[in-house]
Design a protein around this motif. Sequence first.
Motif, PDB file in Angstrom:
ATOM      1  N   VAL A 371     -27.516  -5.271 -12.427  1.00  0.00           N
ATOM      2  CA  VAL A 371     -28.471  -4.723 -11.093  1.00  0.00           C
ATOM      3  C   VAL A 371     -28.308  -5.406 -10.231  1.00  0.00           C
ATOM      4  N   PRO A 372     -28.398  -6.684  -9.794  1.00  0.00           N
ATOM      5  CA  PRO A 372     -27.898  -7.111  -8.310  1.00  0.00           C
ATOM      6  C   PRO A 372     -26.832  -6.684  -7.784  1.00  0.00           C
ATOM      7  N   GLU A 373     -25.671  -6.646  -8.510  1.00  0.00           N
ATOM      8  CA  GLU A 373     -24.541  -6.175  -7.965  1.00  0.00           C
ATOM      9  C   GLU A 373     -24.569  -4.650  -7.682  1.00  0.00           C
ATOM     10  N   ALA A 374     -25.391  -3.968  -8.328  1.00  0.00           N
ATOM     11  CA  ALA A 374     -25.508  -2.512  -7.840  1.00  0.00           C
ATOM     12  C   ALA A 374     -26.218  -2.251  -6.623  1.00  0.00           C
ATOM     13  N   VAL A 375     -27.434  -2.987  -6.433  1.00  0.00           N
ATOM     14  CA  VAL A 375     -27.998  -2.991  -5.353  1.00  0.00           C
ATOM     15  C   VAL A 375     -27.076  -3.225  -4.022  1.00  0.00           C
TER      16      VAL A 375
END
Length: 399
Positions: A371-375
């Motif tokens: 999720v952090p990478e997606a953001v």
Amino acid sequence: MSTDKTVFTNAKMADGLLRDVHVEAGRITSIEAVGSDRVSASVIDVAGDLLVPGFVEGHIHLDTSFHGDTWMPHRPCTNGFDVHERVAFQAENMAIAAPMDKRARDQLDLCIGNGTLHMRSHVMVDGSVGLKSLETILAVREDYKDLIDIQLVAFPQSGILKSPGTSELLDEAIKLGADLVGGLDPASFDRDVNGHLDVVFGVAEKHGVDIDIHLHDAGSMGAFTIEEICARTVALGMQGHVAVSHAYGLGDLAPYEARKIAATIARSGVSIMTNAPGNHNFPPVALLRQEGVTVFSGSDNIRDSWWPYGDGDMLHRAEIIGYRSGFYTDGELKAAFDIVTSEGAKALRLNNYGVHVGAKADFVTVAATCVPEAVVAFPKNRRVFKGGKMVANGNRIIR
């Protein structure tokens, strides 16, 4: 062999594990280890992409966007930001724009292609346009009902008390099919907080609908108005049914004052929407969340009379919120993601939302490991599924 059973295999979950997600009749029936039983099921290989809930576009204006139309140069206000002047510019621009029906469809295609499957749109309902805009957008919503869930807010863009007949129009708008009643800057625009809120809460109470009020007012004026909204919310037992959009004034307050009013907002169950606009202070997201306030987000304006920006991508919006809020850690970046997913679902009171057994199979696959990478990367080549059926691929909708 045709079947309504589908297994989404090799799906990366938020916890980093690969899973098979089983879908039947539009809902998630099980989440199992890769290689689970697939008898009589179609198989879609997610190929290790992150599988996340459909994004929640919590604040947009389907009736006023120029996306898909010819380029409309931005007109600055003559003496600093002024809501009255911007409304006047908007009326002039709308008179020469492409038909509203086409522009609304173009904007929906953009948003769905980016993974938005739930939306709240404000639509002008006031003395200047009557119910015409709402009638147009209601027809568009009906045509897109299999692709996206849309809530419509009857929005008094020209004020309520300053626009004769608007209170009656708001009442008629709910009867016509609007889901919520809206408001606009009770103090600075209508210059009568109590009179304005009497109408908004009166319509909501009469029809049993929720409220979402635009509030641009800065500093103490904005804070006072929020306190009044919170007080009415509690008095009428409407906790969880009221939202304040923008709430710029919360970003003007000293930390102690902000924390104090945040506690009041949390107790009232009022939600706060922010799109973290570039040229305004905006609510302190982390502080509000720490106090228990539901904070959600939306694109707001997409290439319209208010500003020329906007791409209809709520994952990119999460990045903007994180960037402007100084979010760096994985936990903070996950919070930014929650604001465009689960917190938006809470504010819009969506049922059976998320990636879990029993939830609606409304999800998006994103080429990211977590999720952090997606953001921070907001990769664009996404597949979008509504009720387990693909409705967009490569950011283009499938009809």
